[in-house]
Write an enzyme that holds these catalytic residues in place. Sequence first.
Site, PDB file in Angstrom:
ATOM      1  N   ASP A 137      34.865  27.300  51.455  1.00  0.00           N
ATOM      2  CA  ASP A 137      35.880  26.557  50.634  1.00  0.00           C
ATOM      3  C   ASP A 137      35.262  26.053  49.436  1.00  0.00           C
ATOM      4  O   ASP A 137      34.036  25.436  49.334  1.00  0.00           O
ATOM      5  CB  ASP A 137      36.210  25.238  51.767  1.00  0.00           C
ATOM      6  CG  ASP A 137      36.896  24.234  50.921  1.00  0.00           C
ATOM      7  OD1 ASP A 137      37.484  24.496  49.720  1.00  0.00           O
ATOM      8  OD2 ASP A 137      37.204  23.150  51.624  1.00  0.00           O
ATOM      9  N   HIS A 147      38.736  46.111  32.831  1.00  0.00           N
ATOM     10  CA  HIS A 147      38.222  47.360  33.533  1.00  0.00           C
ATOM     11  C   HIS A 147      38.767  48.332  32.403  1.00  0.00           C
ATOM     12  O   HIS A 147      38.027  49.605  32.790  1.00  0.00           O
ATOM     13  CB  HIS A 147      38.989  47.520  34.855  1.00  0.00           C
ATOM     14  CG  HIS A 147      40.457  47.748  34.616  1.00  0.00           C
ATOM     15  ND1 HIS A 147      41.387  46.662  34.618  1.00  0.00           N
ATOM     16  CD2 HIS A 147      41.133  48.942  34.976  1.00  0.00           C
ATOM     17  CE1 HIS A 147      42.619  47.535  34.770  1.00  0.00           C
ATOM     18  NE2 HIS A 147      42.226  48.647  34.840  1.00  0.00           N
ATOM     19  N   GLU A 195      53.424  52.671  32.318  1.00  0.00           N
ATOM     20  CA  GLU A 195      53.146  52.608  33.692  1.00  0.00           C
ATOM     21  C   GLU A 195      54.648  52.940  34.410  1.00  0.00           C
ATOM     22  O   GLU A 195      55.666  52.503  33.894  1.00  0.00           O
ATOM     23  CB  GLU A 195      52.643  51.297  34.024  1.00  0.00           C
ATOM     24  CG  GLU A 195      51.436  50.785  33.597  1.00  0.00           C
ATOM     25  CD  GLU A 195      50.857  49.658  34.479  1.00  0.00           C
ATOM     26  OE1 GLU A 195      50.126  49.602  35.392  1.00  0.00           O
ATOM     27  OE2 GLU A 195      51.387  48.543  33.903  1.00  0.00           O
ATOM     28  N   HIS A 250      43.528  44.574  27.452  1.00  0.00           N
ATOM     29  CA  HIS A 250      43.326  46.142  27.375  1.00  0.00           C
ATOM     30  C   HIS A 250      43.587  46.573  26.116  1.00  0.00           C
ATOM     31  O   HIS A 250      42.691  47.591  25.531  1.00  0.00           O
ATOM     32  CB  HIS A 250      44.078  46.927  28.616  1.00  0.00           C
ATOM     33  CG  HIS A 250      43.865  46.178  29.791  1.00  0.00           C
ATOM     34  ND1 HIS A 250      42.588  45.665  30.252  1.00  0.00           N
ATOM     35  CD2 HIS A 250      44.944  45.983  30.913  1.00  0.00           C
ATOM     36  CE1 HIS A 250      42.706  45.404  31.425  1.00  0.00           C
ATOM     37  NE2 HIS A 250      44.033  45.385  32.026  1.00  0.00           N
TER      38      HIS A 250
HETATM   39  C1  BG6 Z   1      45.882  45.201  35.170  1.00  0.00           C
HETATM   40  C2  BG6 Z   1      47.439  44.635  35.043  1.00  0.00           C
HETATM   41  O1  BG6 Z   1      44.888  44.431  34.310  1.00  0.00           O
HETATM   42  O2  BG6 Z   1      45.963  46.551  34.784  1.00  0.00           O
HETATM   43  C3  BG6 Z   1      48.275  45.405  35.872  1.00  0.00           C
HETATM   44  O3  BG6 Z   1      47.205  43.261  35.473  1.00  0.00           O
HETATM   45  C4  BG6 Z   1      48.166  46.935  35.265  1.00  0.00           C
HETATM   46  O4  BG6 Z   1      49.721  44.851  35.733  1.00  0.00           O
HETATM   47  C5  BG6 Z   1      46.747  47.680  35.530  1.00  0.00           C
HETATM   48  O5  BG6 Z   1      48.891  47.482  36.301  1.00  0.00           O
HETATM   49  C6  BG6 Z   1      46.730  49.056  34.921  1.00  0.00           C
HETATM   50  O6  BG6 Z   1      45.549  49.525  34.989  1.00  0.00           O
HETATM   51  P1  BG6 Z   1      45.222  50.752  35.060  1.00  0.00           P
HETATM   52  O7  BG6 Z   1      43.945  51.116  35.283  1.00  0.00           O
HETATM   53  O8  BG6 Z   1      45.896  51.569  36.209  1.00  0.00           O
HETATM   54  O9  BG6 Z   1      45.935  51.520  34.138  1.00  0.00           O
END
Ligand code: BG6
Length: 491
Positions: A96, A182, A220, A244
Amino acid sequence: MTVAQPQFLAQPSDICLFGATGDLAGRKLYPALYCLFRDQHLPAGCRILGLARSKMSRDEFVGQIREKLREHAPEGEFEDSVWVDFSAMLDYQPLDVHSTESFQNMASHLNDRGERPLIHYLSTSPSLYGDICRGLESVGLAGAQARVVIEKPIGTDLESSRVINSAVDAVFPESSIYRIDHYLGKETVQNLLALRFANGIFEPRWNSAGIDNVQITVAETVGVEGRWSYYDDSGAMRDMVQNHILQLLSLVAMEAPASLDPDAVRDEKVKVLRALRPLSERADIDANTVRGQYRAGALGTGPVPGYLEEEGCNPESSTETFVAIRAEINNWRWSGVPFYLRTGKRMPSRYSEISVQFRDVPHNLFAGENTDVQANRLIIRLQPQEGIQLQMMYKVRGLDGMQLRKAELNLSTEDLRPPRNAYERLLLDAVRGNQTLFVRRDEVEVAWKWVDQIMQGWESDPEGPKPYNAGTYGPTAAIALTEKHGHSWNE
Ligand code: BG6
């Protein structure tokens, strides 16, 4: 030639995963840790301690992780023999974040650590980052050997991002804070650095004299994937552009850093973000941005509902699910070159790419030959199929004069190794103590400053986002955004 061993690889570390039962952990983090372990990137003796609110035993936790791996590890890569050794690294403790006792238990769990590096991965709501960091500090788990990895969203605007960053900064020095984006862990993004700085041929044309426009698209097919209210608080601008897409832009546009040293690279990236031409006046925002929201439509898989018909929605919402922006960078290299940025949900196909459109040849020798000369284009494809292609003109074999055709020079290697999950690279760098692919506080804040101004302009616009049908590339206004400047989206 001997290759220097990464600083921390030889040393086992403890990885503490907060939010251990969450979606990101299940889909990305355990598969990444499993693959790193299988490929012997994580030294034997590493420990992974899962922490979450749920009360459960170690065995129950390990059973859950096994299920997650069977579901999310790359196809055909889950092996029982690897799992036996991997699962021996796993442990679990209910926690917690508001309880000192919980942190004391955590510290006793890790009491035989010695000098081992300690990685705290916070895969929780950012509103908990401050409490977690203070809890760690109170029990001596935030010392010199500790690093903290934090996920986006870091705030919803500049102000709130400062609050979160300051709470983390109050405990950890910047050199121990690893802010994950990422996209920086994707293989092609790192290849972009190789392309630009390991090849001499692009640099002389990598400027306004050589490049006509740059496009960054992250399209997407998915909708909000059952997390409507989370998405609605953010929208495409905060969810994708602020992080991103601006990170990709900064890597395309930055000057050559003196080295791959984390601050050398991040100094150059932040200079680009600082040089973005501000879009603050309403007329300027209207002329250079388009926001959209998807209506019901159809994709390859069949009909899909509109954003305002998704489960759990507020039918009054004016959150954007699509953004297109014509950005400019006010510096010598890029003056006058448009950077078209575009992202959206429910597009006809899933693809992310950077397209660099070079200028036309200064004089067309072949104009009398009834043949078209198209300007060179460099496509850096992040997904689904990673790769880099250079589009060039060549003459078709034959005696019919100079018939030209466009060909694609494929710069991708015939690499048969499966693509790695971006989190593998980033987790490994966090374990090794390399911050080059992590975002520095000033980058986050400068990006918010630029995005905030646009969002404030949108708030004062009573019209709201423009509708587009699911299964299309956004509102028609997004096409006009490029066409009124004589350009078109690369689709
Ligand atoms: C995330 C977003 O950071 O990146 C999501 O919050 C999105 O909404 C995702 O779908 C896309 O990541 P990738 O690697 O699938 O292009």
